[in-house]
Structure formats: C-alpha cells, structure tokens
Motif scaffolding. Sequence first.
Motif, PDB file in Angstrom:
ATOM      1  N   VAL A 417       0.857  -1.190   0.000  1.00  0.00           N
ATOM      2  CA  VAL A 417       0.000   0.000   0.000  1.00  0.00           C
ATOM      3  C   VAL A 417       0.892   1.239   0.000  1.00  0.00           C
ATOM      4  O   VAL A 417       1.926   1.274   0.660  1.00  0.00           O
ATOM      5  N   ASN A 418       0.478   2.234  -0.770  1.00  0.00           N
ATOM      6  CA  ASN A 418       1.214   3.494  -0.823  1.00  0.00           C
ATOM      7  C   ASN A 418       0.202   4.625  -0.996  1.00  0.00           C
ATOM      8  O   ASN A 418      -0.138   5.010  -2.119  1.00  0.00           O
ATOM      9  N   PRO A 419      -0.306   5.178   0.114  1.00  0.00           N
ATOM     10  CA  PRO A 419      -1.309   6.244   0.019  1.00  0.00           C
ATOM     11  C   PRO A 419      -0.715   7.636  -0.151  1.00  0.00           C
ATOM     12  O   PRO A 419      -1.449   8.630  -0.070  1.00  0.00           O
ATOM     13  N   VAL A 439      -0.513  -3.753  -5.694  1.00  0.00           N
ATOM     14  CA  VAL A 439      -0.218  -2.431  -5.141  1.00  0.00           C
ATOM     15  C   VAL A 439      -1.534  -1.666  -5.052  1.00  0.00           C
ATOM     16  O   VAL A 439      -2.340  -1.677  -5.996  1.00  0.00           O
ATOM     17  N   VAL A 440      -1.760  -1.039  -3.926  1.00  0.00           N
ATOM     18  CA  VAL A 440      -2.968  -0.256  -3.681  1.00  0.00           C
ATOM     19  C   VAL A 440      -2.533   1.197  -3.554  1.00  0.00           C
ATOM     20  O   VAL A 440      -1.817   1.559  -2.610  1.00  0.00           O
ATOM     21  N   VAL A 441      -2.956   2.022  -4.510  1.00  0.00           N
ATOM     22  CA  VAL A 441      -2.515   3.411  -4.570  1.00  0.00           C
ATOM     23  C   VAL A 441      -3.717   4.312  -4.788  1.00  0.00           C
ATOM     24  O   VAL A 441      -4.791   3.867  -5.240  1.00  0.00           O
ATOM     25  N   ALA A 442      -3.531   5.598  -4.490  1.00  0.00           N
ATOM     26  CA  ALA A 442      -4.595   6.583  -4.676  1.00  0.00           C
ATOM     27  C   ALA A 442      -4.650   7.028  -6.134  1.00  0.00           C
ATOM     28  O   ALA A 442      -3.669   6.954  -6.867  1.00  0.00           O
ATOM     29  N   LYS A 443      -5.812   7.474  -6.553  1.00  0.00           N
ATOM     30  CA  LYS A 443      -5.958   8.048  -7.888  1.00  0.00           C
ATOM     31  C   LYS A 443      -5.327   9.434  -7.872  1.00  0.00           C
ATOM     32  O   LYS A 443      -5.886  10.390  -7.326  1.00  0.00           O
ATOM     33  N   HIS A 444      -4.162   9.508  -8.485  1.00  0.00           N
ATOM     34  CA  HIS A 444      -3.335  10.716  -8.379  1.00  0.00           C
ATOM     35  C   HIS A 444      -2.421  10.759  -9.595  1.00  0.00           C
ATOM     36  O   HIS A 444      -2.071   9.698 -10.148  1.00  0.00           O
ATOM     37  N   PRO A 445      -2.038  11.947 -10.073  1.00  0.00           N
ATOM     38  CA  PRO A 445      -1.142  11.998 -11.240  1.00  0.00           C
ATOM     39  C   PRO A 445       0.155  11.237 -11.049  1.00  0.00           C
ATOM     40  O   PRO A 445       0.735  10.754 -12.032  1.00  0.00           O
ATOM     41  N   ASN A 455      -2.103  -5.502 -11.858  1.00  0.00           N
ATOM     42  CA  ASN A 455      -2.049  -5.720 -10.415  1.00  0.00           C
ATOM     43  C   ASN A 455      -2.118  -4.428  -9.617  1.00  0.00           C
ATOM     44  O   ASN A 455      -1.866  -4.435  -8.408  1.00  0.00           O
ATOM     45  N   CYS A 456      -2.414  -3.323 -10.279  1.00  0.00           N
ATOM     46  CA  CYS A 456      -2.520  -2.032  -9.583  1.00  0.00           C
ATOM     47  C   CYS A 456      -3.985  -1.746  -9.284  1.00  0.00           C
ATOM     48  O   CYS A 456      -4.824  -1.690 -10.193  1.00  0.00           O
ATOM     49  N   LEU A 457      -4.302  -1.570  -8.015  1.00  0.00           N
ATOM     50  CA  LEU A 457      -5.658  -1.283  -7.563  1.00  0.00           C
ATOM     51  C   LEU A 457      -5.705   0.179  -7.113  1.00  0.00           C
ATOM     52  O   LEU A 457      -4.951   0.582  -6.222  1.00  0.00           O
TER      53      LEU A 457
END
Length: 598
Positions: A417-419, A439-445, A455-457
């Motif tokens: 996870v990387n918020p 990998v769980v990441v925020a919707k961000h540029p 595999n990116c959520l």
Amino acid sequence: RVCRHMSRGTGECRSVRRRVAWVGDADEAMGRGMPWLLLVGILRLVEECKEGFRMQVQEIASRKTEWSERMRTRRRLGTPSPNPNDPHPHPSIKDIRNKIAIVTTAVLPWMTGTAVNPLLRAAYLSQKDRDVTLLVPWLAKDDQHKLYPNGMVFDTLEDHERFVRQWLKARVGFQSKFKIRFYPGRYAPEKGCILPMGDITKYVPDDDADIAILEEPEHLNWYHHGRRWTEKFKFVVGIIHTNYLEYVRREKNGAVLEAWVRFYNQIVARTHCHQIVKLSGAVQDFPRSTTSYVHGVSPSFLEVGKRIAERVRLQPMSDSSPATQTPRKTVYSEPFGKGIYFLGKVLWGKGYKELLDLVAHHCKSHGRESLGVIDVYGSGADFDSVTSRARRENLPLQFFGPQDHADESIWDYKVFVNPSLSDVVATTTAEALAMGKFVVVAKHPSNEFFSEFPNCLVYETPDEFSACLRRALSSDPEPMSDEWRRQLTWEAATERLLQAAEARDDLRSRVTDKFVEDAIFNVHNSLIRVEAIRRATGGGRNTMEDPFDSVTTEREYRPPLRVPHLAFFSELVRTRPRLSPRLAPARRKLKETPVKSR
C-alpha cells in the motif's frame, strides 16, 4: 576623494585600490599637493580596460567565424539550418560521442529515490559506450551519523565509492563503467535533504562538459552561487523528482510558502536548464518541460517477480472450446506467507498521515480484525510522532526499522500500500509491481503510469481503499507478461529518457526569454552570495565557500585554495617590495597579528 578612502582602508574603493600603483612615500602620496602621482596607476587601469575590451571583440569575431564555417559545412552537406533564435544548436543526447554528467542530491547508503535512480541511470547509460560521470554529495562525519542507517560512516572518498559500486553490482549484476565524483554537501535536518556547498560546477572538467542531467535542478540551485550550468555545459536537462509544493502546503502559512516555492523553483530551474523532464503531472509547471516516466527498476526486483510467477500454474478451462480457450489461474502452490506492508521514509508528508487516516477509517467501518497487521518499514524525523499516534489510536500497524526493498524478508508479502500524495512517482510502487505483488494506490497523477498495470488497484475514497484491500487479500496477483515487465526495466527507461531529453525546437527559449533569464540569474547570483540572506532563507552558515580542503584527501579534482580578501593597506605592506621606512613598524605589526584578528 580616492586617496582619502585609500588612506582610511575602507571598502568603498576596493576594486580601484587593487589596481592603482603606489608610488613614492606614503605621506606624499596621501595628497600633499601631489595627487598626480596616481596618474601612472590610473593609466594602467585604463590600459587594462582597453585590453579586456579588445579580447572581448576578438572572442566575438572568433565565434562569428566559427558560425560562418558551420553554416558553410551545413550547406555543403545539405543539412537544414538550426533555429535562427539559437545560433549555437544544442548537442543531441542520443549521440554517444557527447559526454554526460549526472548530478544528484543524495547518495547511498541513504536509501532514497534521488540516490538510487540516478545511480542506476548512470550505470545503464554507461553500458551504451558513453562517457558518464556521476556527481554525488560527500558529508562530514557528523552528518553521516545523522543520515546513514546502522551507524555507517566512511572515512575517505575511496571507501564510500567502493561501497556504492559494490551495492550497484549486486543490484544490476554487471560491472559499471562510469566515474563517480563527490562534491561537498551538508545535511539540513529542517528540510530533510542534502544541500550543496560551494560551486559544484567545477567538479566536471571543461573538456567533459557536453551534457548535464540535473536530478532535482531546483534543489541543486536554491543556494547555488557560481557558474551558470547552461554556460558550463552545452546542453542541460533537469529531471524533477520531488513535489516540494505538497510539503510546504502542510506547514504553517502553507499558502504563502507554496506560492513562494512555486515561483522560486521556476526561476532557478529556468535559468539553469535548457529543458526539463517531469516524471509525472503531480509537480508544478515548468517552462520548456515535457512529462515522461524515465525511471525503472533494477533487475533484482524483476527476478523476484519471475520466481513468484513460477508459483502460478496456468491450465485451460474445461468448458471452453480450443478456439476460445482462455487460461484459468489456479491457486499458488506456495502461497504468500505475509499480508500487507508499507515501506518509505517516516515523514508525515510521505504518506503516513494518509495511511493512518485510512487504516483508522477501515477499522471503524469493518473492524480491526478484518485487516490484520500492516508492517511498516522505514525511519525518519517523524518516527516518534507517527508511532505514538498509532499506539494512541490502537491501529494495527507494526513498525520496523529501515529495510532494503529487495531483501528476502519482503518477498513473501502479497500487498503493498502506498497512500502518499506527495510523491512525483514512487519508486517503491514500481519495485512492488516488478516483484509481482498487488499495489494499492490513490488516484493521483503520480500513479498514472502504474494504473494501467493489471495488479494495480486504485482508490479515490476511504471506502474504496477498504474494498481494494479486501479484493487483494482474497485473490492472487496476475503474473506479468513480458511486455508489462519490459516497461519497468531500465533499458526502457533509458530509451524514454533519450527521447524526452532530445533537444526540440518547440522547447527552445526565445531571444527575449534569454535576456530575462540572464537578468534573473545575475540578480539571484548577487543576492545569494550575501551571508545574511543565505542564513535567513535556510542555506546555513558559511556554505557558499568550498569546505573540501578540510574533509577530503588529495584527489585530482580537489579545488584550489581560496585567497582571502585583505584590506588594501594589508595588501600594500605585504606585496610591495619597496616601501617607505615609515611603514616598517606597520609591516612588523601586521606579521605579528593573527589572520583571524585581521
């Protein structure tokens, strides 16, 4: 009036006093009706000015001749003429004959992106038979104790270089061919970064000054006083790594600081770079910029991903025809032994505030037991405050010290996870994808490049964050194809860099822009040399001069010793061989006075 100030030893006429010749007795020269004795020195000053003007005229004439010869050669070969607004065309970064100098703001064993990525970039560029030099900071022992993990300290430059090359060889698997040079730096704990000291452009010989790649050009030039990078090098490319606006926005009076940092970053990057490459759209706008992800991951992470992919068996679905047969993924023969983890420098601005908020929301909505324990690896200035809040809120977070992302203890984790919303592009996210993890990441540029990987959520709200975690924990990652895997390699990243950093006519500065940039550079260079301004803005005390003489051994690029600026009278009695006998007592007194007292 000149004689009166010269006799007082004030600083108003320092430039004149250095050039005017001293003739005869001091009392007579002070103006007992004989100021005309200064005529010889004034005439000498005029002759020096005429000589300097003549040399400038000759230089302009030689440039004009060189330009005319170049145009005749182009017409003879049938090649198109360059942009008329830029009479000196930039060299191509794709030409292997051009020498490249990569300058960065961090160095191993500090495991940060600006230490790892420029090192790997230099290694892969040098594999293409290029002459590459990597400039990295050298810290005093006190700063090494503060910054480097596990109490690592290097006594000499040779020891530090040996460590860097050993780490690189273990990571990439081949012997590097590039040169490593050190420039003096200091660790600024209030900024959490390393700041250069002195003029670091001189650590690249003029014969090697073809192309410069400045990693974090705004950071390198905040307090830069000396030669302009675009004057030293024929072509300068800046690569933007860090979103500094996100950091200052979190501080007190964040809006004012953000506006100032935005403006200051633009002017220093504009005056020192011909072209700028942004890793993502998460950073501020810069003139003459383009966006491209020019980083990759080392082969060791891809090898881990291949090992994990071998655990997955693919078999056809029994109810499908051969023409429409689709592979069906079964469970792992050796499932992941660990769950969720996060790895990064422990600073509130590096995603830890978002992580604690999201975990607290998940525990409140779905219960603490549904998540399990999240392992956190890293160290930093905010470690105590982050851990104390996690304990106070009883969050399922377990904190460990700093750890190399390629260590075997990380392999068995299933979800990363990387918020963080302050990263330009997170290197750890690319490494986790290369190892075959979710990998769980925020919707961000900053995550736009990774969002296309299977595999990116990606989530936008805290509820979506919880949904992504539940999906990742209840399913298995898909093995990456060769096409997706190649997008993460440094070979592909080097190709993207050569394409993005190629000199383009649409990104060249106009003639009017050059006049503005010259004026900005002169004003900035004049102001940043003032010690009070440097200290007030966070540059540190006595950081304009080069301290390398006291911290390094003899090297071929050791800078020359600095000559202190003495008062005119001191220069007079020390350098003039024939003086009036009346000045002998003053000369003896000067010799007996310590240098610091003067």
